[in-house]
Enzyme design. Structure first.
Site, PDB file in Angstrom:
ATOM      1  N   ASP A 101      21.887   6.779  -1.689  1.00 53.66           N
ATOM      2  CA  ASP A 101      20.566   6.743  -2.391  1.00 53.66           C
ATOM      3  C   ASP A 101      20.096   5.564  -2.404  1.00 53.66           C
ATOM      4  O   ASP A 101      20.219   4.685  -2.396  1.00 53.66           O
ATOM      5  CB  ASP A 101      20.620   7.034  -4.393  1.00 53.66           C
ATOM      6  CG  ASP A 101      19.149   7.009  -5.148  1.00 53.66           C
ATOM      7  OD1 ASP A 101      18.484   6.030  -4.528  1.00 53.66           O
ATOM      8  OD2 ASP A 101      19.627   6.681  -6.019  1.00 53.66           O
ATOM      9  N   VAL A 102      18.928   6.442  -1.372  1.00 54.03           N
ATOM     10  CA  VAL A 102      18.046   4.981  -0.712  1.00 54.03           C
ATOM     11  C   VAL A 102      17.501   3.680  -1.874  1.00 54.03           C
ATOM     12  O   VAL A 102      16.689   2.985  -1.451  1.00 54.03           O
ATOM     13  CB  VAL A 102      16.820   5.675  -0.011  1.00 54.03           C
ATOM     14  CG1 VAL A 102      17.402   6.402   0.896  1.00 54.03           C
ATOM     15  CG2 VAL A 102      15.972   6.879  -0.976  1.00 54.03           C
ATOM     16  N   TYR A 110      -2.690  12.113  -6.396  1.00 52.03           N
ATOM     17  CA  TYR A 110      -2.116  10.059  -6.658  1.00 52.03           C
ATOM     18  C   TYR A 110      -1.032   9.933  -5.769  1.00 52.03           C
ATOM     19  O   TYR A 110      -1.196   8.839  -5.004  1.00 52.03           O
ATOM     20  CB  TYR A 110      -2.800  10.148  -8.390  1.00 52.03           C
ATOM     21  CG  TYR A 110      -4.301  10.468  -8.113  1.00 52.03           C
ATOM     22  CD1 TYR A 110      -5.199   9.743  -7.978  1.00 52.03           C
ATOM     23  CD2 TYR A 110      -4.625  11.755  -8.463  1.00 52.03           C
ATOM     24  CE1 TYR A 110      -6.947  10.076  -8.081  1.00 52.03           C
ATOM     25  CE2 TYR A 110      -5.620  11.842  -8.808  1.00 52.03           C
ATOM     26  CZ  TYR A 110      -7.150  11.045  -8.331  1.00 52.03           C
ATOM     27  OH  TYR A 110      -8.151  11.038  -8.274  1.00 52.03           O
ATOM     28  N   ASN A 112      -8.500  12.672   4.216  1.00 55.90           N
ATOM     29  CA  ASN A 112      -8.734  13.208   2.462  1.00 55.90           C
ATOM     30  C   ASN A 112      -9.869  13.719   1.983  1.00 55.90           C
ATOM     31  O   ASN A 112     -10.812  12.701   1.609  1.00 55.90           O
ATOM     32  CB  ASN A 112      -8.230  11.762   1.241  1.00 55.90           C
ATOM     33  CG  ASN A 112      -7.739  12.535  -0.095  1.00 55.90           C
ATOM     34  OD1 ASN A 112      -8.064  13.353  -0.698  1.00 55.90           O
ATOM     35  ND2 ASN A 112      -7.333  11.620  -0.510  1.00 55.90           N
TER      36      ASN A 112
HETATM   37  N1  LIG Z   1       7.985  19.701   4.026  1.00 57.34           N
HETATM   38  C1  LIG Z   1       6.226  19.539   4.584  1.00 57.34           C
HETATM   39  O1  LIG Z   1       6.119  20.466   4.067  1.00 57.34           O
HETATM   40  C2  LIG Z   1       6.605  18.238   4.335  1.00 57.34           C
HETATM   41  C3  LIG Z   1       5.186  17.729   5.106  1.00 57.34           C
HETATM   42  C4  LIG Z   1       4.807  16.003   4.557  1.00 57.34           C
HETATM   43  C5  LIG Z   1       5.954  15.209   4.765  1.00 57.34           C
HETATM   44  N2  LIG Z   1       7.349  15.977   4.349  1.00 57.34           N
HETATM   45  C6  LIG Z   1       8.393  14.822   4.368  1.00 57.34           C
HETATM   46  O2  LIG Z   1       9.560  15.152   4.420  1.00 57.34           O
HETATM   47  C7  LIG Z   1      10.569  14.292   4.638  1.00 57.34           C
HETATM   48  C8  LIG Z   1      11.214  15.681   4.121  1.00 57.34           C
HETATM   49  O3  LIG Z   1      10.572  17.010   3.510  1.00 57.34           O
HETATM   50  P1  LIG Z   1      11.689  18.126   3.294  1.00 57.34           P
HETATM   51  O4  LIG Z   1      10.385  18.920   2.882  1.00 57.34           O
HETATM   52  O5  LIG Z   1      12.939  18.115   3.757  1.00 57.34           O
HETATM   53  O6  LIG Z   1      11.849  17.623   1.855  1.00 57.34           O
HETATM   54  P2  LIG Z   1      13.333  17.987   0.821  1.00 57.34           P
HETATM   55  O7  LIG Z   1      13.343  19.144   0.951  1.00 57.34           O
HETATM   56  O8  LIG Z   1      12.681  18.351  -1.028  1.00 57.34           O
HETATM   57  O9  LIG Z   1      14.406  17.195   0.765  1.00 57.34           O
HETATM   58  C9  LIG Z   1      14.029  15.919   0.244  1.00 57.34           C
HETATM   59  C10 LIG Z   1      15.085  15.055   0.433  1.00 57.34           C
HETATM   60  O10 LIG Z   1      15.447  13.919   0.330  1.00 57.34           O
HETATM   61  C11 LIG Z   1      16.152  13.401  -0.207  1.00 57.34           C
HETATM   62  N3  LIG Z   1      15.969  12.061  -1.259  1.00 57.34           N
HETATM   63  C12 LIG Z   1      15.194  11.822  -2.386  1.00 57.34           C
HETATM   64  N4  LIG Z   1      15.105  11.192  -2.814  1.00 57.34           N
HETATM   65  C13 LIG Z   1      16.281   9.948  -2.398  1.00 57.34           C
HETATM   66  C14 LIG Z   1      17.001   9.197  -2.727  1.00 57.34           C
HETATM   67  N5  LIG Z   1      16.214   8.039  -4.234  1.00 57.34           N
HETATM   68  N6  LIG Z   1      17.921   8.622  -1.558  1.00 57.34           N
HETATM   69  C15 LIG Z   1      17.920   9.671  -0.561  1.00 57.34           C
HETATM   70  N7  LIG Z   1      17.807  11.016  -0.592  1.00 57.34           N
HETATM   71  C16 LIG Z   1      16.298  11.028  -1.189  1.00 57.34           C
HETATM   72  C17 LIG Z   1      16.628  14.608  -1.520  1.00 57.34           C
HETATM   73  O11 LIG Z   1      17.921  14.270  -1.578  1.00 57.34           O
HETATM   74  P3  LIG Z   1      19.219  15.288  -2.897  1.00 57.34           P
HETATM   75  O12 LIG Z   1      19.242  16.677  -2.472  1.00 57.34           O
HETATM   76  O13 LIG Z   1      19.756  14.450  -3.599  1.00 57.34           O
HETATM   77  O14 LIG Z   1      17.516  15.751  -4.167  1.00 57.34           O
HETATM   78  C18 LIG Z   1      17.021  15.671   0.115  1.00 57.34           C
HETATM   79  O15 LIG Z   1      17.865  15.688   0.676  1.00 57.34           O
HETATM   80  C19 LIG Z   1       9.770  13.612   3.087  1.00 57.34           C
HETATM   81  O16 LIG Z   1       9.690  12.449   3.655  1.00 57.34           O
HETATM   82  C20 LIG Z   1       8.336  14.706   2.746  1.00 57.34           C
HETATM   83  O17 LIG Z   1       7.640  13.613   2.053  1.00 57.34           O
HETATM   84  C21 LIG Z   1       7.322  17.145   4.036  1.00 57.34           C
END
Ligand SMILES: NC(=O)c1ccc[n+]([C@@H]2O[C@H](COP(=O)([O-])OP(=O)(O)OC[C@H]3O[C@@H](n4cnc5c(N)ncnc54)[C@H](OP(=O)(O)O)[C@@H]3O)[C@@H](O)[C@H]2O)c1
Length: 230
Positions: free
Chosen positions: A58-59, A150, A144
């Site tokens: 857990d980060v 926010y 933005n």
């Molecule tokens: N999808 C998009 O369109 C998009 C766009 C821009 C940026 N991003 C960025 O890309 C990254 C990955 O996003 P995603 O779309 O793959 O999201 P996601 O499917 O919601 O996955 C998020 C991941 O982060 C993990 N996580 C959350 N809190 C954590 C914690 N405290 N410690 C360790 N792991 C944690 C989750 O673990 P659990 O499974 O245990 O919850 C999950 O594996 C994020 O930083 C997000 O902001 C995504």
């Protein structure tokens, strides 16, 4: 063979990044909160011929981060990929949940810095010396025009600033630090309507990472390699 450490590897982009790097022969430390429940990730690891090691992380948990860094001591890390992130509450102006906002900052801003502070020596000891912080276009102040969001926007904008400071501070050690936007991607966070499949985004991110050198440090790129304004 190069080594990567990827946070938030349980699902979404993190899990796909693990699979992609391992397919290309990288050793991968895949970090997730609850390995026992991360069945898909464990299947990825089982299919990877020993290249993928799954770790509990857990980060936001300082003890866990320190413990993992200690257990990997002596192992150079070519790429530290701070991918874990949460979106947090989506309510607009006038109805902020400030505790939930603080949680978003813990995960999206403070945790990547905690990771870098704990793993920087392993990155410095590697050949590639790369740190990638998964940001978002929603964290661009210049872009933005939509307002709202926010917690998420502020966390990623602050992560961008931290990325830039890290690039300056770690330049003497030859470490490149970048902020990456994966595009709008079909994950749990991005939703089904998103423009990109996970594989399209990851293929783009991999190309960007493959081309990174110290000259690109301190910059903000999207998955296509286009530079984004802060
Ligand atoms: N999808 C998009 O369109 C998009 C766009 C821009 C940026 N991003 C960025 O890309 C990254 C990955 O996003 P995603 O779309 O793959 O999201 P996601 O499917 O919601 O996955 C998020 C991941 O982060 C993990 N996580 C959350 N809190 C954590 C914690 N405290 N410690 C360790 N792991 C944690 C989750 O673990 P659990 O499974 O245990 O919850 C999950 O594996 C994020 O930083 C997000 O902001 C995504």
């Amino acid at each position: 063979m190069p080594t990567a450490l990827i946070t938030g590897a349980n699902r979404g982009l993190g899990q796909a990044l693990v699979r992609s790097f391992a397919t290309d022969g990288w050793r991968v430390h895949a970090c997730c909160r609850v390995p026992d429940k991360s069945l898909d990730l464990r299947r990825v690891a089982e299919a990877a011929d020993g290249l993928v090691e799954v770790h509990r992380l857990d980060v936001t948990d300082d003890l866990q981060v320190r413990g993992l860094a200690r257990s990997l001591e002596g192992e150079p890390l070519d790429l530290l990929f701070n991918n874990a992130g949460i979106y947090g509450p989506r309510e607009g102006f006038g109805s902020q949940d400030f505790e939930a906002w603080a949680k978003v900052l813990q995960v999206n801003l403070l945790a990547p810095l905690r990771m870098v502070e704990n793993f920087v020596d392993l990155v410095a000891a590697s050949e590639r010396k790369l740190i990638a912080n998964m940001s978002s276009r929603l964290g661009s102040i210049a872009e933005n025009r939509g307002g709202s969001s926010y917690p998420y926007r502020s966390s990623k904008a602050a992560l961008n600033m931290a990325t830039r400071s890290l690039a300056v501070d770690l330049e003497p050690r030859g470490i490149a630090v970048v902020a990456l936007h994966p595009g709008w991607v079909q994950t749990d966070m991005g939703g089904e309507e998103a423009a990109l499949t996970i594989d399209e985004s990851v293929a783009g991110l991999r190309r960007v990472i493959a081309g990174l050198t110290i000259d690109e440090s301190g910059r903000f790129f999207d998955y296509s390699g286009a530079e984004l304004p802060w």
